[in-house]
Design a protein around this motif. Structure first.
Motif, PDB file in Angstrom:
ATOM      1  N   ARG A   1       0.830  -1.204   0.000  1.00 23.73           N
ATOM      2  CA  ARG A   1       0.000   0.000   0.000  1.00 23.73           C
ATOM      3  C   ARG A   1       0.869   1.261   0.000  1.00 23.73           C
ATOM      4  O   ARG A   1       0.596   2.216  -0.720  1.00 23.73           O
ATOM      5  CB  ARG A   1      -0.928  -0.020   1.214  1.00 23.73           C
ATOM      6  N   LEU A   2       1.917   1.248   0.810  1.00 21.69           N
ATOM      7  CA  LEU A   2       2.815   2.395   0.863  1.00 21.69           C
ATOM      8  C   LEU A   2       3.585   2.558  -0.448  1.00 21.69           C
ATOM      9  O   LEU A   2       3.756   3.672  -0.945  1.00 21.69           O
ATOM     10  CB  LEU A   2       3.797   2.249   2.033  1.00 21.69           C
TER      11      LEU A   2
ATOM     12  N   GLU B   1      -3.596   5.351   5.949  1.00 22.65           N
ATOM     13  CA  GLU B   1      -4.254   4.285   5.194  1.00 22.65           C
ATOM     14  C   GLU B   1      -3.662   2.924   5.562  1.00 22.65           C
ATOM     15  O   GLU B   1      -4.372   1.929   5.681  1.00 22.65           O
ATOM     16  CB  GLU B   1      -4.101   4.537   3.696  1.00 22.65           C
ATOM     17  N   GLY B   2      -2.332   2.880   5.730  1.00 21.58           N
ATOM     18  CA  GLY B   2      -1.692   1.629   6.121  1.00 21.58           C
ATOM     19  C   GLY B   2      -2.156   1.159   7.490  1.00 21.58           C
ATOM     20  O   GLY B   2      -2.440  -0.025   7.697  1.00 21.58           O
TER      21      GLY B   2
ATOM     22  N   LEU C   1      -6.017  -2.200  11.195  1.00 16.41           N
ATOM     23  CA  LEU C   1      -7.190  -2.212  12.063  1.00 16.41           C
ATOM     24  C   LEU C   1      -8.331  -3.003  11.429  1.00 16.41           C
ATOM     25  O   LEU C   1      -8.988  -3.819  12.097  1.00 16.41           O
ATOM     26  CB  LEU C   1      -7.649  -0.786  12.353  1.00 16.41           C
ATOM     27  N   THR C   2      -8.572  -2.785  10.154  1.00 13.33           N
ATOM     28  CA  THR C   2      -9.658  -3.488   9.464  1.00 13.33           C
ATOM     29  C   THR C   2      -9.446  -4.996   9.489  1.00 13.33           C
ATOM     30  O   THR C   2     -10.395  -5.770   9.641  1.00 13.33           O
ATOM     31  CB  THR C   2      -9.767  -3.001   8.007  1.00 13.33           C
TER      32      THR C   2
ATOM     33  N   VAL D   1      -8.959  16.971   6.710  1.00 12.82           N
ATOM     34  CA  VAL D   1      -8.229  15.774   6.317  1.00 12.82           C
ATOM     35  C   VAL D   1      -9.177  14.858   5.551  1.00 12.82           C
ATOM     36  O   VAL D   1     -10.283  14.563   6.021  1.00 12.82           O
ATOM     37  CB  VAL D   1      -7.689  15.035   7.559  1.00 12.82           C
ATOM     38  N   ILE D   2      -8.768  14.424   4.391  1.00 10.96           N
ATOM     39  CA  ILE D   2      -9.598  13.554   3.566  1.00 10.96           C
ATOM     40  C   ILE D   2      -9.088  12.132   3.708  1.00 10.96           C
ATOM     41  O   ILE D   2      -7.929  11.838   3.412  1.00 10.96           O
ATOM     42  CB  ILE D   2      -9.565  13.972   2.085  1.00 10.96           C
ATOM     43  N   LEU D   3      -9.949  11.226   4.170  1.00 11.21           N
ATOM     44  CA  LEU D   3      -9.616   9.817   4.298  1.00 11.21           C
ATOM     45  C   LEU D   3     -10.611   8.996   3.500  1.00 11.21           C
ATOM     46  O   LEU D   3     -11.796   9.321   3.450  1.00 11.21           O
ATOM     47  CB  LEU D   3      -9.673   9.382   5.764  1.00 11.21           C
TER      48      LEU D   3
END
Length: 212
Positions: free
Chosen positions: A67-68, A82-83, A88-89, A192-194
């Motif tokens: 992902r990174l 995001e990572g 967590l998910t 902040v947009i996530l």
């Protein structure tokens, strides 16, 4: 190579036995017998009894690294957020298995040490990513530590059944982290947009809290 069905049976058998008779009292032979496979099959799937406790750790580390690596050249802190959300998910998807692991790591020091080592791997990935984007090492270390700490705080609350909406809590916690490291003047607001799969109406309260 062990097929996925046998691997999942071994995981289920191991956690069931750990709950029933304790971690130290459970042997590899016990796990293999409960899963209906041989000892050799166990060791083709896992290197040791400890490995059954963290069956997806290595693949999850690779997923975070991918992902990174896929992040845009100008991506920074949001990429490591995001990572962390990916980790967590994964725990949330594990459900009762994650909570059973939590109970084990609270009582078996060796497992707790291994869990801490796993979290340090994520922190190292995040630090190296931020450094590669031009952040000096000390600030990158602080930021990576803050992201992992916030993630762990939210995760522990969910594991203890104190949180009914851990993803919303995660978004609020990461907004706090981003605000701390944004460099904005005191009193300024940052948006902040996530990425999220939640409906807009469900997300708006969290955005309002973060801005306040």
């Amino acid at each position: 190579m062990v097929n996925e069905s046998s691997r999942e049976r071994l995981i289920a058998a191991a956690f069931a036995l750990f709950e029933e008779q304790g971690y130290e009292q459970t042997t590899v032979d016990d796990i293999a017998a409960r899963a209906g496979v041989g000892r050799t099959t166990f060791f083709r799937a896992f290197g040791s009894k400890d490995d059954v406790i963290f069956p997806h750790h290595e693949s999850l580390v690779l997923a975070v690294r991918d992902r990174l690596n896929a992040a845009a050249p100008d991506a920074g802190v949001p990429a490591i957020v995001e990572g962390a959300r990916l980790v967590l998910t994964h725990y949330l998807d594990e459900g009762d298995l994650a909570r059973a692991r939590y109970r084990l790591t609270r009582t078996v020091p060796a497992l707790r040490a291994r869990e801490i080592g796993g979290m340090q791997q994520y922190q190292r990935l995040f630090r190296e990513f931020i450094v590669s984007r031009g952040t000096e090492l000390f600030r990158a270390e602080l930021l990576a530590n803050a992201v992992v700490t916030a993630h762990n705080y939210v995760l522990r609350r969910w594991l203890r059944e104190l949180s009914t909406d851990p993803l919303a809590e995660f978004d609020r916690a990461m907004a706090d982290v981003l605000r701390l490291f944004s460099g904005s003047p005191e009193g300024a607001s940052a948006v902040v947009i996530l990425r999220t799969d939640q409906d807009l109406d469900a997300v708006l309260p969290s955005i309002r809290i973060a801005l306040e």
